[in-house]
Design a protein around this motif. Structure first.
Motif, mmCIF file in Angstrom:
data_model
loop_
_atom_site.group_PDB
_atom_site.id
_atom_site.type_symbol
_atom_site.label_atom_id
_atom_site.label_comp_id
_atom_site.label_asym_id
_atom_site.label_seq_id
_atom_site.Cartn_x
_atom_site.Cartn_y
_atom_site.Cartn_z
ATOM 1 N N LEU A 80 -13.577 -20.499 -1.897
ATOM 2 C CA LEU A 80 -13.193 -20.294 -3.369
ATOM 3 C C LEU A 80 -12.435 -18.576 -3.889
ATOM 4 C CD1 LEU A 80 -11.813 -20.721 -6.189
ATOM 5 C CD2 LEU A 80 -14.211 -21.372 -7.553
ATOM 6 N N ALA A 81 -13.819 -17.965 -3.551
ATOM 7 C CA ALA A 81 -13.792 -16.491 -3.360
ATOM 8 C C ALA A 81 -13.044 -16.081 -2.451
ATOM 9 C CB ALA A 81 -15.200 -15.666 -3.048
ATOM 10 N N SER A 82 -12.467 -16.197 -0.758
ATOM 11 C CA SER A 82 -12.084 -16.062 -0.173
ATOM 12 C C SER A 82 -10.689 -16.547 0.197
ATOM 13 C CB SER A 82 -12.457 -16.598 1.214
ATOM 14 O OG SER A 82 -12.344 -17.744 1.187
ATOM 15 N N PHE A 83 -10.021 -17.473 -0.745
ATOM 16 C CA PHE A 83 -9.083 -18.227 -0.827
ATOM 17 C C PHE A 83 -7.926 -16.966 -1.950
ATOM 18 C CE2 PHE A 83 -7.122 -22.629 -0.296
ATOM 19 C CZ PHE A 83 -7.553 -22.667 0.688
ATOM 20 N N TYR A 84 -8.313 -16.275 -1.901
ATOM 21 C CA TYR A 84 -7.865 -14.775 -2.741
ATOM 22 C C TYR A 84 -7.530 -14.202 -1.344
ATOM 23 C CZ TYR A 84 -6.818 -9.916 -4.009
ATOM 24 O OH TYR A 84 -6.695 -8.483 -4.657
ATOM 25 N N PHE A 85 -8.190 -13.509 -0.875
ATOM 26 C CA PHE A 85 -8.216 -12.456 0.406
ATOM 27 C C PHE A 85 -7.830 -13.857 1.305
ATOM 28 C CE2 PHE A 85 -12.530 -11.504 -1.089
ATOM 29 C CZ PHE A 85 -12.078 -9.733 -1.261
ATOM 30 N N TYR A 86 -7.207 -15.235 1.724
ATOM 31 C CA TYR A 86 -6.389 -15.446 3.022
ATOM 32 C C TYR A 86 -4.850 -15.171 3.125
ATOM 33 C CZ TYR A 86 -10.047 -18.583 3.252
ATOM 34 O OH TYR A 86 -11.721 -19.336 4.525
ATOM 35 N N PHE A 87 -4.806 -15.139 0.976
ATOM 36 C CA PHE A 87 -3.239 -15.602 0.593
ATOM 37 C C PHE A 87 -2.519 -13.887 0.518
ATOM 38 C CE2 PHE A 87 -3.300 -19.709 -0.121
ATOM 39 C CZ PHE A 87 -3.112 -19.954 -0.547
ATOM 40 N N TYR A 88 -4.079 -12.572 0.248
ATOM 41 C CA TYR A 88 -3.625 -11.593 0.739
ATOM 42 C C TYR A 88 -3.011 -11.022 1.892
ATOM 43 C CZ TYR A 88 -4.456 -6.542 -1.163
ATOM 44 O OH TYR A 88 -4.165 -4.912 -1.474
ATOM 45 N N ALA A 89 -4.373 -11.452 2.981
ATOM 46 C CA ALA A 89 -3.836 -11.002 4.138
ATOM 47 C C ALA A 89 -2.519 -10.885 4.746
ATOM 48 C CB ALA A 89 -4.909 -11.367 5.010
ATOM 49 N N ALA A 90 -2.199 -12.130 4.591
ATOM 50 C CA ALA A 90 -0.644 -12.840 4.728
ATOM 51 C C ALA A 90 0.394 -11.728 4.088
ATOM 52 C CB ALA A 90 -0.679 -14.144 4.831
ATOM 53 N N SER A 91 0.287 -11.645 2.730
ATOM 54 C CA SER A 91 1.480 -11.030 2.327
ATOM 55 C C SER A 91 1.819 -9.478 2.582
ATOM 56 C CB SER A 91 1.138 -11.261 0.854
ATOM 57 O OG SER A 91 -0.153 -9.617 0.578
ATOM 58 N N GLN A 92 0.872 -8.929 3.431
ATOM 59 C CA GLN A 92 0.801 -7.290 3.399
ATOM 60 C C GLN A 92 1.832 -6.912 4.557
ATOM 61 O OE1 GLN A 92 -1.864 -5.034 2.371
ATOM 62 N NE2 GLN A 92 -1.295 -7.247 1.011
ATOM 63 N N ILE A 93 2.397 -8.032 5.596
ATOM 64 C CA ILE A 93 3.423 -7.498 6.418
ATOM 65 C C ILE A 93 4.277 -7.735 5.934
ATOM 66 C CG2 ILE A 93 4.518 -7.775 8.581
ATOM 67 C CD1 ILE A 93 1.894 -7.851 9.681
ATOM 68 N N PRO A 94 4.549 -8.701 5.252
ATOM 69 C CA PRO A 94 6.474 -9.197 4.454
ATOM 70 C C PRO A 94 6.526 -8.081 3.324
ATOM 71 C CG PRO A 94 4.521 -11.418 4.828
ATOM 72 C CD PRO A 94 3.690 -10.175 5.434
ATOM 73 N N THR A 95 5.071 -7.883 2.915
ATOM 74 C CA THR A 95 5.346 -6.712 1.393
ATOM 75 C C THR A 95 6.237 -5.384 1.866
ATOM 76 O OG1 THR A 95 3.499 -8.199 0.181
ATOM 77 C CG2 THR A 95 4.106 -5.385 -0.439
ATOM 78 N N GLY A 96 5.378 -4.878 3.556
ATOM 79 C CA GLY A 96 5.896 -3.370 3.777
ATOM 80 C C GLY A 96 7.959 -4.301 3.392
ATOM 81 N N VAL A 97 8.258 -5.075 4.441
ATOM 82 C CA VAL A 97 9.215 -5.106 4.624
ATOM 83 C C VAL A 97 10.544 -5.392 3.994
ATOM 84 C CG1 VAL A 97 10.855 -6.887 6.084
ATOM 85 C CG2 VAL A 97 8.673 -6.344 7.127
ATOM 86 N N ALA A 98 9.376 -5.984 2.792
ATOM 87 C CA ALA A 98 10.727 -6.311 1.096
ATOM 88 C C ALA A 98 10.440 -4.726 0.240
ATOM 89 C CB ALA A 98 9.899 -7.056 0.195
ATOM 90 N N ASN A 99 9.509 -4.406 0.385
ATOM 91 C CA ASN A 99 9.250 -2.568 0.077
ATOM 92 C C ASN A 99 11.340 -2.589 0.361
ATOM 93 O OD1 ASN A 99 7.861 -1.616 -2.001
ATOM 94 N ND2 ASN A 99 6.209 -2.667 -1.340
ATOM 95 N N ASP A 100 11.241 -2.000 1.226
ATOM 96 C CA ASP A 100 12.574 -1.552 2.787
ATOM 97 C C ASP A 100 13.747 -1.863 1.998
ATOM 98 O OD1 ASP A 100 10.606 0.492 3.443
ATOM 99 O OD2 ASP A 100 10.473 -0.707 5.272
ATOM 100 N N ARG A 101 13.948 -3.326 1.756
ATOM 101 C CA ARG A 101 14.698 -3.709 1.149
ATOM 102 C C ARG A 101 14.938 -4.247 -0.294
ATOM 103 N NH1 ARG A 101 17.804 -6.783 4.545
ATOM 104 N NH2 ARG A 101 16.477 -6.639 5.887
ATOM 105 N N TRP A 102 14.113 -4.543 -1.038
ATOM 106 C CA TRP A 102 14.257 -4.784 -2.712
ATOM 107 C C TRP A 102 13.542 -3.401 -3.336
ATOM 108 C CZ3 TRP A 102 12.450 -9.854 -0.246
ATOM 109 C CH2 TRP A 102 13.120 -9.829 0.310
ATOM 110 N N GLY A 103 13.092 -2.417 -2.911
ATOM 111 C CA GLY A 103 12.570 -1.936 -3.645
ATOM 112 C C GLY A 103 11.380 -2.508 -4.110
ATOM 113 N N PRO A 104 10.324 -1.430 -5.293
ATOM 114 C CA PRO A 104 9.073 -1.871 -4.946
ATOM 115 C C PRO A 104 9.158 -2.951 -7.002
ATOM 116 C CG PRO A 104 9.061 0.579 -5.940
ATOM 117 C CD PRO A 104 10.025 -0.404 -4.766
#
Length: 463
Positions: A80-104
């Protein structure tokens, strides 16, 4: 949620009088934005990061009611605690790309809204499966917060203060984790854990609304001069090639593993398994254990700022990381080999261990310096994913170990684990930290300079 309340008040003022920040002087493209306006942008993004950090560590404080209400064993609680980290980790690289494309801005609004929905769903969850889904939503929503917060700091403040704003941003997250210790425990006892988390979810909704109304991607959107030049967003093909190419440099893999142990073990202890150990085997009350965890979180934050500054001044990355990692290893060795050490010794070593774990921040600069400049952003995303990999594996793994060694004793519907079980579980973390420390020792020193050698690791030879 003190920072959230303060930033909300500031943002409400901006909403009510949108031009207030510019009244002293009209917008001028030749001038940078006034400090007060820049701080209002940062404060809202920092408040969203604070709220997500608060929610990250709640399973540790609420371990007993969660196990009781959802009828969980240790492995299920760890999952239950780790489910947070599963999705957090999966979002890191897409977040960097999205920041470049759409802004923060769009990411902060979306992420905070998703965090709010996940928190409200968790507060109302009738079953374990729904609670898992809610934790995943929280992790995904908060996963965009850190990179977006740093992007706000880079765009709205002068480059010379970026290090300071990064430290303040990390401090905001630590404050959220501290508020999720004794204060959350008191709230859950007064109002119930569901009602308390529902209140946090409503605060997140307010923050999302304020972020949508107030935050701007760059100063030029309000007529001021930007600190950073416009960037051309990378194509999907460029991103994929970068993800492939970055692994050609040896340090990428070594520095991916290093924080999974040195930081991952710290996160695993403070997020979940430290509180029940301190309560069941060190005779601490719930509030006392919460304050101990809070002190470790503060030490981690202080360590991050201190190790980073020390590394920059020394022009060395490896030495601070090795010393900090050694301190963390000593803490988990003591937990595994001598869990009944005198209180002053144990708690002192735990604080030193947390302080040492803060050395993981050196890895961000080290990872960027270990690859060509066009891969620096990708290397940072990969490294940040490694930070989370440890916790998302260790949280359920330690739960499985505890369940395997459970003697059948329970109290009030909550499983109680004997000292030997915790020793074995912390022994797993000790070994993991030792492997991580070996990776730090094997990594190539960059002397705080960008990597000029463009030859991949397979031909660069041993260093």
């Amino acid at each position: 949620m003190g920072v959230a309340i303060c930033s909300a008040g500031l943002a409400l003022l901006e909403w009510t009088v949108p031009s207030l920040s510019c009244m002293s002087s009209p917008p001028n493209t030749a001038s940078h934005p006034p400090l007060r306006l820049s701080l209002s942008m940062w404060a809202l993004a920092a408040a969203a990061y604070l709220a997500g950090f608060f929610l990250r560590v709640t399973p540790g404080v609420l371990n007993a009611p969660l196990m009781r209400d959802f009828h969980l064993n240790a492995a299920q609680l760890g999952n239950l605690a780790s489910f947070y980290f599963y999705f957090y980790a999966a979002s890191q690289i897409p977040t960097g790309v999205a920041n470049d494309r759409w802004g923060p801005k769009k990411l902060i609004v979306f992420g905070t809204f998703l965090t709010a929905m996940g928190t409200l769903l968790f507060a109302m969850a009738p079953t374990y499966a729904v609670a898992l889904l809610a934790r995943g939503m929280i992790g995904l929503g908060h996963g965009v917060a850190w990179v977006s917060l740093l992007e706000i700091a880079a765009r709205w403040f002068a480059p010379r203060v970026f290090g300071t704003m990064s430290g303040l941003s990390l401090g905001a997250g630590t404050l959220g984790a501290v508020l999720a210790q004794a204060p959350l425990l008191a709230m859950s006892r007064w109002w119930g854990w569901r009602e308390s988390l529902a209140g946090v979810g409503l605060v997140c909704l307010l923050l999302a609304l304020l972020a949508w109304r107030v935050i701007r991607n760059s100063p030029h959107e309000l007529g001021f001069r930007d600190y950073l030049p416009e960037r051309v967003p990378s194509s999907l093909g460029q991103v994929l090639r970068g993800l492939r190419d970055v692994w050609g440099w040896r340090n990428t893999a070594l520095l991916f593993v290093a924080p999974s142990g040195i930081c991952g073990a710290f996160l695993t202890f403070t997020t979940l398994w430290g509180t029940p150990f301190l309560e069941q085997h060190r005779g601490m009350s719930g509030p006392q254990a919460s304050w101990m965890i809070a002190a470790m979180l503060v030490a981690f934050s202080v360590g991050g700022m201190a190790w980073g500054r020390f590394s920059d001044r020394l022009h060395r990355r490896k030495l601070p990381y090795v010393v900090g990692g050694g301190m963390t290893l000593a803490g988990f060795a003591l937990l595994s080999l001598w869990p009944q050490a005198p209180g002053v010794l144990l708690f002192g070593v735990l604080l030193a261990s947390a302080l040492g774990a803060g050395a993981m921040v050196v890895g961000f600069a080290w990872a960027k310096e270990s690859v060509p400049q066009h891969l620096a952003g990708t290397a940072t995303g990969v490294h940040n994913t490694g930070v989370m990999i440890g916790a998302l594996v260790q949280l359920p793994l330690l739960g499985w170990v505890l369940d395997a060694l459970w003697t059948g004793r329970a109290l009030g519907g909550v499983r109680q684990y004997d000292e030997h079980a915790f020793q074995v579980a912390f022994g797993v973390l000790m070994v993991w930290v030792a492997v991580a420390l070996a990776c730090v020792l094997a990594a190539r020193e960059t002397h705080a300079r960008p990597y000029a050698n463009l030859v991949p690791a397979r031909t660069e030879g041993a260093v």
